[in-house]
Design an enzyme around this catalytic site. Structure first.
Site, PDB file in Angstrom:
ATOM      1  CG  HIS A 183      -1.997   0.924   1.317  1.00 57.86           C
ATOM      2  ND1 HIS A 183      -1.817   2.280   1.314  1.00 57.86           N
ATOM      3  CD2 HIS A 183      -3.334   0.730   1.429  1.00 57.86           C
ATOM      4  CE1 HIS A 183      -2.997   2.886   1.412  1.00 57.86           C
ATOM      5  NE2 HIS A 183      -3.923   1.972   1.471  1.00 57.86           N
ATOM      6  CD  GLU A 191      -3.193   1.022  -2.053  1.00 59.92           C
ATOM      7  OE1 GLU A 191      -3.774   2.129  -1.958  1.00 59.92           O
ATOM      8  OE2 GLU A 191      -3.643  -0.028  -1.570  1.00 59.92           O
TER       9      GLU A 191
HETATM   10  O1  TA6 Z   1      -6.056   1.494  -0.500  1.00 64.55           O
HETATM   11  C1  TA6 Z   1      -7.059   2.472  -0.397  1.00 64.55           C
HETATM   12  C2  TA6 Z   1      -7.800   2.261   0.919  1.00 64.55           C
HETATM   13  O2  TA6 Z   1      -8.405   0.993   0.958  1.00 64.55           O
HETATM   14  C3  TA6 Z   1      -8.811   3.397   1.079  1.00 64.55           C
HETATM   15  O3  TA6 Z   1     -10.127   2.916   0.971  1.00 64.55           O
HETATM   16  C4  TA6 Z   1      -8.486   3.961   2.469  1.00 64.55           C
HETATM   17  O4  TA6 Z   1      -9.218   3.296   3.471  1.00 64.55           O
HETATM   18  C5  TA6 Z   1      -6.993   3.658   2.543  1.00 64.55           C
HETATM   19  O5  TA6 Z   1      -6.894   2.330   2.031  1.00 64.55           O
HETATM   20  C6  TA6 Z   1      -6.338   3.894   3.879  1.00 64.55           C
HETATM   21  O6  TA6 Z   1      -6.694   2.914   4.764  1.00 64.55           O
HETATM   22  P1  TA6 Z   1      -6.090   3.030   6.277  1.00 64.55           P
HETATM   23  O7  TA6 Z   1      -6.693   1.867   6.996  1.00 64.55           O
HETATM   24  O8  TA6 Z   1      -4.600   2.950   6.171  1.00 64.55           O
HETATM   25  O9  TA6 Z   1      -6.519   4.387   6.791  1.00 64.55           O
END
Ligand code: TA6
Length: 306
Positions: free
Chosen positions: A173, A276
Site C-alpha cells: 500500500h 498499490e
Molecule cells: O487502498 C485504499 C484504501 O483501501 C482506502 O479505501 C483507504 O481506506 C486507505 O486504504 C487507507 O486505509 P487506512 O486503513 O490505512 O486508513
C-alpha cells in the site's frame, strides 16, 4: 515490546557498518536505516513498513505524513504498509482492522546483505506466533525481502503450509510523494475495469490516463502492466514494474476524507498518491496447498519528459 538489548542484538547480527543500522527513532519506534552508494531508506520493524526511500540525488520517492501518529499497533500514515491477509475491510467481521494484521505486527529481521553492485538487501518475517489463529487459522508464513539501490525492489512471499488452499488478499500500500496530485497522471491502466469505492463499488472502465480531480479510490482488476506516475511538478516519472500482482489500487482521499482522517496535515493529500500493487477483490489469491506465492515490485525514478 522491544528493548535496548533487542536492538543491540539486531545490530550485532544484522548490522552492516556504515550501511545498515537498527535504532529507535524520535517516536520510540524501532527502525532500520540503510545508506549505500545508490540510496537511503528507512523501515519500521512494525509492519516491516518502508518509511523512506530516496535514490542519491533525488527527492524522497515515498511520502510520509508529517502529521502521522506513531502508536504501536496502529499503522503509520504513509510509507508502504503491507496489507495481508485481507485487503480493505475483513470479508465477514467488520469490527476487524482494515487491511489485515501484518502491517501492525512487529516483524523479525532475518538477513541483511551488502550486494556486489553496492545495493543492500534486507529480509524480514512476520512471526507466525503473531498471526492470530482466531482470525487466521492457517499454517502459513509471510516474508518480505527489500533491495535498496538505484531502484527499490520488494518481494512479499506467502507460503501455504496447509494441505488445503487458502485465500489471501494483499497489497503493498505504497504512498508516493508527488509535487501536486492535481497535476499527476497515472499511465498503464488504460482499458482496465475497476471497482470504484467512491461510487459504492460500481464497476467502471478506465478510458485513457488516470488523473485526480476529487477523492479517488479504485481497485483496478486484471492490471498486470507497468504503471507510470507522471509528475510534471517534481519533474520525474516513477515506474512500477511488477509480477505476481493482478490488481492495482489507486487512492487519493482528497480534502474532506484527508481532513477526517486527521493524519494528513493541511495539504498532505496534495503531496501524495497511493498506487498499490495488490491481489484484491476479484483478484484475491487462492494459494494451493503447500504452495508459495511471490508478489514482486520494482520502483524506479526517471527524468520527466513532456
Ligand atoms: O487502498 C485504499 C484504501 O483501501 C482506502 O479505501 C483507504 O481506506 C486507505 O486504504 C487507507 O486505509 P487506512 O486503513 O490505512 O486508513
Amino acid at each position: 515490546m522491544v528493548c535496548e538489548d533487542d536492538v543491540a542484538q539486531w545490530n550485532e547480527r544484522y548490522g552492516i557498518h556504515g550501511q545498515v543500522v537498527f535504532s529507535y527513532d524520535d517516536h520510540g519506534f524501532v527502525v532500520v536505516s540503510v545508506n549505500n552508494a545508490w540510496a537511503s531508506a528507512r523501515l519500521a520493524l512494525q509492519g516491516a513498513q518502508l518509511l523512506h526511500w530516496a535514490p542519491v540525488g533525488h527527492q524522497p520517492v515515498i511520502w510520509l505524513s508529517d502529521k502521522a501518529s506513531y502508536v504501536l499497533g496502529k499503522s503509520v500514515r504513509g510509507g508502504a504498509p503491507i496489507c495481508w491477509p485481507w485487503f480493505g475491510p475483513h470479508g465477514a467481521r467488520t469490527e476487524l482492522p482494515a487491511h489485515g494484521f501484518a502491517r501492525t505486527a512487529l516483524w523479525n529481521p532475518q538477513e541483511a546483505v551488502s550486494l556486489p553492485d553496492g545495493s543492500t538487501r534486507l529480509t524480514f518475517q512476520l512471526p507466525p506466533q503473531l498471526m492470530p489463529t482466531e482470525l487466521w487459522p492457517y499454517d502459513s508464513s509471510l516474508t518480505m525481502e527489500i533491495t535498496v539501490g538505484v531502484s527499490l525492489e520488494v518481494v512479499l512471499v506467502t507460503e501455504n503450509r496447509e494441505n488445503r488452499p487458502i485465500t489471501v488478499g494483499q497489497a503493498l500500500h505504497t504512498y508516493f510523494r508527488v509535487g501536486d496530485v492535481r497535476r499527476v497522471r497515472i499511465l498503464g491502466l488504460e482499458g482496465c475495469s475497476y471497482i470504484d469505492k467512491v461510487l459504492q463499488g460500481e464497476r467502471q472502465l478506465q478510458v485513457g490516463q488516470v488523473d485526480f480531480v476529487q477523492e479517488t479510490d479504485r481497485i483496478y482488476l486484471g492490471s498486470t502492466r507497468e504503471i507510470v506516475i507522471d509528475d510534471p511538478v517534481m519533474q520525474r516519472r516513477i515506474r512500477l514494474a511488477k509480477t505476481g500482482s493482478a490488481s492495482t489500487v489507486v487512492w487519493n482521499p482528497w480534502t474532506e476524507k484527508a481532513a477526517k482522517m486527521g493524519d494528513f496535515g493541511p495539504d498532505g493529500y496534495l503531496r501524495m498518491v497511493c498506487v498499490e500493487n495488490a491481489n484484491a477483490a476479484d483478484d484475491q489469491l487462492v494459494l494451493a496447498a503447500q504452495a508459495s506465492h511471490h508478489l514482486a515490485v520494482r520502483y524506479s525514478v526517471e527524468p520527466w519528459a513532456p
